[in-house]
Write a protein that holds these residues in place. Sequence first.
Motif, PDB file in Angstrom:
ATOM      1  N   GLU A  35       0.816  -1.220   0.000  1.00 43.82           N
ATOM      2  CA  GLU A  35       0.000   0.000   0.000  1.00 43.82           C
ATOM      3  C   GLU A  35       0.846   1.266   0.000  1.00 43.82           C
ATOM      4  N   GLY A  36       1.949   1.252   0.743  1.00 45.88           N
ATOM      5  CA  GLY A  36       2.804   2.433   0.804  1.00 45.88           C
ATOM      6  C   GLY A  36       2.166   3.562   1.583  1.00 45.88           C
ATOM      7  N   GLU A  37       2.560   4.787   1.217  1.00 44.43           N
ATOM      8  CA  GLU A  37       2.037   5.993   1.862  1.00 44.43           C
ATOM      9  C   GLU A  37       1.388   6.885   0.812  1.00 44.43           C
ATOM     10  N   GLU A  38       0.884   8.052   1.250  1.00 45.15           N
ATOM     11  CA  GLU A  38       0.132   8.921   0.355  1.00 45.15           C
ATOM     12  C   GLU A  38       1.029   9.660  -0.633  1.00 45.15           C
ATOM     13  N   PHE A  39       2.306   9.836  -0.312  1.00 42.68           N
ATOM     14  CA  PHE A  39       3.206  10.573  -1.197  1.00 42.68           C
ATOM     15  C   PHE A  39       3.513   9.745  -2.451  1.00 42.68           C
ATOM     16  N   ASP A  40       3.768  10.441  -3.567  1.00 47.30           N
ATOM     17  CA  ASP A  40       3.988   9.750  -4.840  1.00 47.30           C
ATOM     18  C   ASP A  40       5.179   8.809  -4.774  1.00 47.30           C
ATOM     19  N   ASP A  41       6.290   9.249  -4.175  1.00 43.58           N
ATOM     20  CA  ASP A  41       7.486   8.414  -4.130  1.00 43.58           C
ATOM     21  C   ASP A  41       7.322   7.215  -3.208  1.00 43.58           C
ATOM     22  N   SER A  42       6.377   7.299  -2.275  1.00 48.10           N
ATOM     23  CA  SER A  42       6.213   6.232  -1.282  1.00 48.10           C
ATOM     24  C   SER A  42       5.004   5.346  -1.559  1.00 48.10           C
ATOM     25  N   ARG A  43       4.343   5.564  -2.666  1.00 50.55           N
ATOM     26  CA  ARG A  43       3.165   4.736  -2.957  1.00 50.55           C
ATOM     27  C   ARG A  43       3.584   3.297  -3.232  1.00 50.55           C
ATOM     28  N   GLY A  44       2.700   2.358  -2.819  1.00 49.60           N
ATOM     29  CA  GLY A  44       3.043   0.959  -2.918  1.00 49.60           C
ATOM     30  C   GLY A  44       2.598   0.319  -4.223  1.00 49.60           C
ATOM     31  N   VAL A  45       2.603  -1.015  -4.209  1.00 51.07           N
ATOM     32  CA  VAL A  45       2.300  -1.773  -5.424  1.00 51.07           C
ATOM     33  C   VAL A  45       0.857  -1.568  -5.859  1.00 51.07           C
ATOM     34  N   ILE A  46      -0.091  -1.581  -4.911  1.00 50.61           N
ATOM     35  CA  ILE A  46      -1.509  -1.506  -5.280  1.00 50.61           C
ATOM     36  C   ILE A  46      -1.835  -0.201  -5.998  1.00 50.61           C
ATOM     37  N   PRO A  47      -1.535   1.003  -5.455  1.00 54.12           N
ATOM     38  CA  PRO A  47      -1.875   2.226  -6.193  1.00 54.12           C
ATOM     39  C   PRO A  47      -1.113   2.369  -7.503  1.00 54.12           C
ATOM     40  N   ARG A  48       0.134   1.895  -7.554  1.00 51.91           N
ATOM     41  CA  ARG A  48       0.905   2.004  -8.801  1.00 51.91           C
ATOM     42  C   ARG A  48       0.345   1.052  -9.867  1.00 51.91           C
ATOM     43  N   ALA A  49      -0.076  -0.140  -9.444  1.00 52.52           N
ATOM     44  CA  ALA A  49      -0.670  -1.076 -10.403  1.00 52.52           C
ATOM     45  C   ALA A  49      -1.976  -0.534 -10.957  1.00 52.52           C
ATOM     46  N   VAL A  50      -2.793   0.073 -10.098  1.00 54.79           N
ATOM     47  CA  VAL A  50      -4.052   0.661 -10.568  1.00 54.79           C
ATOM     48  C   VAL A  50      -3.784   1.790 -11.557  1.00 54.79           C
ATOM     49  N   GLN A  51      -2.799   2.625 -11.257  1.00 53.22           N
ATOM     50  CA  GLN A  51      -2.450   3.711 -12.174  1.00 53.22           C
ATOM     51  C   GLN A  51      -2.015   3.168 -13.538  1.00 53.22           C
ATOM     52  N   GLN A  52      -1.180   2.138 -13.542  1.00 52.72           N
ATOM     53  CA  GLN A  52      -0.719   1.574 -14.814  1.00 52.72           C
ATOM     54  C   GLN A  52      -1.874   0.946 -15.592  1.00 52.72           C
ATOM     55  N   ILE A  53      -2.784   0.271 -14.909  1.00 54.70           N
ATOM     56  CA  ILE A  53      -3.919  -0.366 -15.589  1.00 54.70           C
ATOM     57  C   ILE A  53      -4.757   0.671 -16.323  1.00 54.70           C
ATOM     58  N   PHE A  54      -5.089   1.777 -15.663  1.00 53.96           N
ATOM     59  CA  PHE A  54      -5.960   2.781 -16.277  1.00 53.96           C
ATOM     60  C   PHE A  54      -5.234   3.524 -17.400  1.00 53.96           C
ATOM     61  N   ARG A  55      -3.965   3.818 -17.220  1.00 52.79           N
ATOM     62  CA  ARG A  55      -3.236   4.525 -18.279  1.00 52.79           C
ATOM     63  C   ARG A  55      -3.070   3.637 -19.516  1.00 52.79           C
ATOM     64  N   ALA A  56      -2.752   2.357 -19.310  1.00 53.05           N
ATOM     65  CA  ALA A  56      -2.626   1.452 -20.443  1.00 53.05           C
ATOM     66  C   ALA A  56      -3.980   1.248 -21.127  1.00 53.05           C
ATOM     67  N   GLY A  57      -5.079   1.221 -20.338  1.00 51.62           N
ATOM     68  CA  GLY A  57      -6.406   1.094 -20.934  1.00 51.62           C
ATOM     69  C   GLY A  57      -6.763   2.277 -21.808  1.00 51.62           C
ATOM     70  N   GLU A  58      -6.368   3.498 -21.390  1.00 51.56           N
ATOM     71  CA  GLU A  58      -6.636   4.684 -22.204  1.00 51.56           C
ATOM     72  C   GLU A  58      -5.875   4.627 -23.540  1.00 51.56           C
ATOM     73  N   LYS A  59      -4.662   4.109 -23.515  1.00 50.14           N
ATOM     74  CA  LYS A  59      -3.903   4.013 -24.763  1.00 50.14           C
ATOM     75  C   LYS A  59      -4.531   2.988 -25.712  1.00 50.14           C
ATOM     76  N   LEU A  60      -5.048   1.889 -25.164  1.00 52.28           N
ATOM     77  CA  LEU A  60      -5.658   0.856 -26.010  1.00 52.28           C
ATOM     78  C   LEU A  60      -7.014   1.283 -26.575  1.00 52.28           C
ATOM     79  N   GLU A  61      -7.615   2.329 -26.009  1.00 55.54           N
ATOM     80  CA  GLU A  61      -8.888   2.816 -26.554  1.00 55.54           C
ATOM     81  C   GLU A  61      -8.734   3.314 -27.979  1.00 55.54           C
ATOM     82  N   SER A  62      -7.548   3.852 -28.324  1.00 48.59           N
ATOM     83  CA  SER A  62      -7.324   4.315 -29.695  1.00 48.59           C
ATOM     84  C   SER A  62      -7.308   3.159 -30.689  1.00 48.59           C
ATOM     85  N   GLN A  63      -7.127   1.946 -30.210  1.00 46.41           N
ATOM     86  CA  GLN A  63      -7.129   0.766 -31.079  1.00 46.41           C
ATOM     87  C   GLN A  63      -8.482   0.057 -31.070  1.00 46.41           C
ATOM     88  N   GLY A  64      -9.488   0.712 -30.493  1.00 46.87           N
ATOM     89  CA  GLY A  64     -10.841   0.148 -30.509  1.00 46.87           C
ATOM     90  C   GLY A  64     -11.222  -0.645 -29.287  1.00 46.87           C
TER      91      GLY A  64
END
Length: 624
Positions: A382-411
């Motif tokens: 989980e980490g902490e609230e600061f960006d540098d201290s965020r853990g696996v769960i918030p970083r994984a969620v961020q990557q999932i949504f950003r990668a999903g937005e990029k794939l929207e251009s491919q339909g």
Amino acid sequence: MSRLPVITKRVLTSSNSENSHHLAPAPKKVRREQEPQRCPTAVTVIGDKRPPVASGRASLYKSVRGAGAATVAAGPSRAVQKVPTASTAPKGAAKPPAATKAGGTGAPRRQAWDLKGKVSDMEGKIRNYQTKVRSVNEENELLKGSVAQSRNRLSDLEREVESQKSKICGYEVELQALCGVREDLKHMTSEKNCLQRELSDLEAKYKVMETLRDSQEAELQTLKMKLSVQDSTVTRLQTSLTNAQEEVRTLKETVVEQKDELHAGEMERRRLHNMIQELKGNIRVFCRVRPLVDGGLSSHIQLAPSDNKSITLAKTEESHTGKSADTHKNYHFSFDQVFGPHASQQQIFEEISLLVQSALDGYNVCCFAYGQTGSGKTYTMEGEEFDDSRGVIPRAVQQIFRAGEKLESQGWEFNFTASFVEIYNETLRDLLYTGKPSKRPEHEIRKSNNEVTVTNLTYKQVCSEGQVLDLIALAKQNRSTAQTAQNDRSSRSHSVFQLQIEGANAGRDVRCKSTLCLVDLAGSERMVKSQSQGERFKEMTSINSSLSNLGIVITSLANKESHVPYRNSKLTYLLQGCLGGNSKTLMFVNISPEPDSFGETLNSLRFASKVNDCVIGTASSNKK
């Protein structure tokens, strides 16, 4: 006409003539009023009764009766105030004072035996009253004549008023008729003015229209010349349009071909990405060493500078006999990756980001942290609230949504559903439940069609990273924690965060479904070190039992036994699909650097080695 004030004179009579000289007139009760001036009173003789007197005075009384009491009473009263008198005096009352004469001059009261004097006084009063009566009668006659004249004058005035009223009514009728004519005249005048204005406006508009017509005729001639030029331009443009359409058609074909190539490239990327992950192993183990409180690393933990996949525990044992030297024992372990105490949260996530990407590709992904209490599992996940201290769960969620937005251009279109559950004393609890604690529903783990689900669990549809982070914050508040001898805020339960991903590419008729499962296990601990008692002891027993069952399941998978006891605990039953099913699994083993934690660290690394030696089936993509 006003009436004269009347004072009734009463004469007492007696049947015994012998005692008549002892009788006196009845006293008269006079009301005294507080006035600045007292008006003289008048006495009127009423009725025919008279007291018996000498015969020589009969003629005098007859003249009085001829005047009559009514005539005297009918006379006008001018500034004469009526003074009421009492008819009789009460017995035993004192005699009233002597009455004043009619003339207003005071006279001494006569004695009761002086009847002759009293009679003479009465005769004088009567004469005075008769004189007043005559004057009042004369005045009355004059007033009657004046009243008659006033009545005649009033009747004349009334007739004149009626005549004037009838004339006024006629005038009012004529005035109303004239008012109507005036209103009609005003209306006609206003209409005339309006018509004149409209006529002026129409004349002005006509002149403007004439001018506009002339200008439009000139413009029409110009447009005709331009039209001839435009016709030739249109012909030329039509030829250019035909050429452009042909070019667009060629470009569309090229775009379709490029989309096909892009889709094929995406599919090839996913295949190669999955191949790389399979080469690394569908179940991998990372080791992370927590730094000391004052920084640095303990001497009994040795990390090779050039090798980031091995770790050594060194232990010095004293000789029991004292004759030989101390014994040094080293325990060597190898994992997929070993992170020292100075590794940042970003460095750790970079190693698992490719594994998280597999969740969008349709593969089930599970990542969980294991270790003793206070070794940094919750900080890693989980980490902490600061960006540098965020853990696996918030970083994984961020990557999932950003990668999903990029794939929207491919339909591609993605739907995300989040849930958060904890296992506390072998009981499932919904960490996203917001109702009353007394109405918290019960949960059961069920398996159908090779999918593990939890009944009555809260599932939230999310469409952004911020919504997921809010749910994680809510779950963090609801999670069971307590203070122990080893950790001020120790997690007393296993928390499981699941993000279900459903993707669809309508143009390619491709669908995929996967689950990203991130688990923060409760810390293993010994009763001697944790000093748990009461409820904390019960929690410790439940945690150690579930972790022991997890080790048994891992051993069964490593030995490829036919029966794996997933149902021995709620933890292994819930993680059944991640451990031995269609999933890519990553385990973090967190260890504490303190020397007194050597035993727990050794046990954690041995357990992680078993997991690292475990080989599970090859994960396949959930595509339709």
